[in-house]
Write a protein that holds these residues in place. Sequence first.
Motif, PDB file in Angstrom:
ATOM      1  N   LYS B  53      18.151 -10.984  58.710  1.00 40.07           N
ATOM      2  CA  LYS B  53      19.058 -10.266  57.782  1.00 40.07           C
ATOM      3  C   LYS B  53      18.724 -10.767  56.495  1.00 40.07           C
ATOM      4  N   THR B 151      31.445 -16.056  52.409  1.00 42.84           N
ATOM      5  CA  THR B 151      31.111 -14.837  52.346  1.00 42.84           C
ATOM      6  C   THR B 151      29.963 -14.361  53.616  1.00 42.84           C
ATOM      7  N   LEU B 156      33.793 -11.959  54.647  1.00 42.72           N
ATOM      8  CA  LEU B 156      32.811 -10.858  55.217  1.00 42.72           C
ATOM      9  C   LEU B 156      33.340  -9.602  55.540  1.00 42.72           C
ATOM     10  N   PRO B 157      34.055  -9.590  56.406  1.00 43.33           N
ATOM     11  CA  PRO B 157      34.851  -8.275  56.838  1.00 43.33           C
ATOM     12  C   PRO B 157      35.354  -7.466  55.771  1.00 43.33           C
ATOM     13  N   ILE B 159      34.364  -7.701  52.439  1.00 43.63           N
ATOM     14  CA  ILE B 159      33.282  -7.465  51.498  1.00 43.63           C
ATOM     15  C   ILE B 159      32.402  -6.098  52.429  1.00 43.63           C
ATOM     16  N   ALA B 160      32.431  -6.494  53.499  1.00 45.60           N
ATOM     17  CA  ALA B 160      31.444  -5.188  54.380  1.00 45.60           C
ATOM     18  C   ALA B 160      32.371  -3.863  54.329  1.00 45.60           C
ATOM     19  N   SER B 161      33.759  -3.950  54.045  1.00 46.32           N
ATOM     20  CA  SER B 161      34.534  -2.715  54.146  1.00 46.32           C
ATOM     21  C   SER B 161      34.134  -1.917  52.924  1.00 46.32           C
ATOM     22  N   ARG B 164      27.805  -1.262  53.467  1.00 46.31           N
ATOM     23  CA  ARG B 164      26.604  -1.994  54.268  1.00 46.31           C
ATOM     24  C   ARG B 164      25.729  -2.888  53.379  1.00 46.31           C
ATOM     25  N   ASP B 165      25.241  -2.463  52.147  1.00 46.71           N
ATOM     26  CA  ASP B 165      24.341  -3.273  51.480  1.00 46.71           C
ATOM     27  C   ASP B 165      25.085  -4.378  51.055  1.00 46.71           C
ATOM     28  N   SER B 167      27.274  -6.048  52.561  1.00 47.40           N
ATOM     29  CA  SER B 167      27.574  -6.905  53.635  1.00 47.40           C
ATOM     30  C   SER B 167      26.346  -7.936  53.679  1.00 47.40           C
ATOM     31  N   LEU B 168      25.152  -7.048  53.652  1.00 48.96           N
ATOM     32  CA  LEU B 168      23.733  -7.972  53.816  1.00 48.96           C
ATOM     33  C   LEU B 168      23.718  -8.948  52.572  1.00 48.96           C
ATOM     34  N   PHE B 171      26.275 -11.789  53.351  1.00 48.01           N
ATOM     35  CA  PHE B 171      25.731 -12.727  54.420  1.00 48.01           C
ATOM     36  C   PHE B 171      24.668 -13.558  53.980  1.00 48.01           C
TER      37      PHE B 171
END
Lengths: 91, 189
Positions: B53, B151, B156-157, B159-161, B164-165, B167-168, B171
Amino acid sequence: MRTARSGDNMLLLILSLVGGLIAGYFLKDKKIEISRPMQITLVVLIFSLGYDMGSKLDFAELANVGAISVIFAVITLLLSYQMARILRWFI
Amino acid sequence: MVYLSFVYVVVLVAGILLGFSEIDFPLYIQEVLALLLFIIGIDLMMSEDKAEKIKNSWKSSMRLVMATVTGSIAGGLIAGALTGMDLKTAMAIGAGMGWYSLTGPYLAAKAGTFAGAVGFTSNFFRELLTIVFYPKMPDKEAGISAGGATTMDSTLPIIASFGRDLSLTAFMHGFVISILVPLLLFILG
């Protein structure tokens, strides 16, 4: 609580991390559950920290810890956020 | 992760109450801390899927890592100056970057009970503030820096909401920060 200021204790901690990295390198193809032992270790450490706080600090000092912690949290969070915005202009 | 944070706070309070009761209790903080660092080392090296990732959003993540590290250490320095704490210890508290469960016990062993207490609670507050205020931050990418090491897991959840970019990037940012925190604590603590 014993301190880690002596060279022996510092060496122990560094060697532990390096030892873990080496062990992890050789274990990376194996399916080993690592999160459970990590959580148990953390719980023991946090409990020990709490015990140490309770046995050495009084109520006034604990209140002071809370106030100082808010200052640290807000400033470090805001500065990191602003630094990220500033660095985007250069990188 | 939010459940775990709650468990950690309950355990901390239980420890404080036992400490107030003046019941004698054996502590092996150095030994347990060494064990924790050993496990962290294994975890970092066993995470192959994490390495995959990481390749995907290198540049923006590295920029955010630089911002998080400089902002956190400089923030610790400023907060230390404002509160009258030892500046090196204050920088170490800032260098915890949200990883309260490591920073608190480590600083307690290295710099004393008070530093450990501030290290734990300030980094715990940082995680809470990120969870509460990230959705309100106008710059979502810069907001990743606010979360620090959290993060890659607890924040992370959230931020991911927002994409998708993101969240990567979050991470990878959290993963690199998680490697840097123990090293910075060794240096500054």
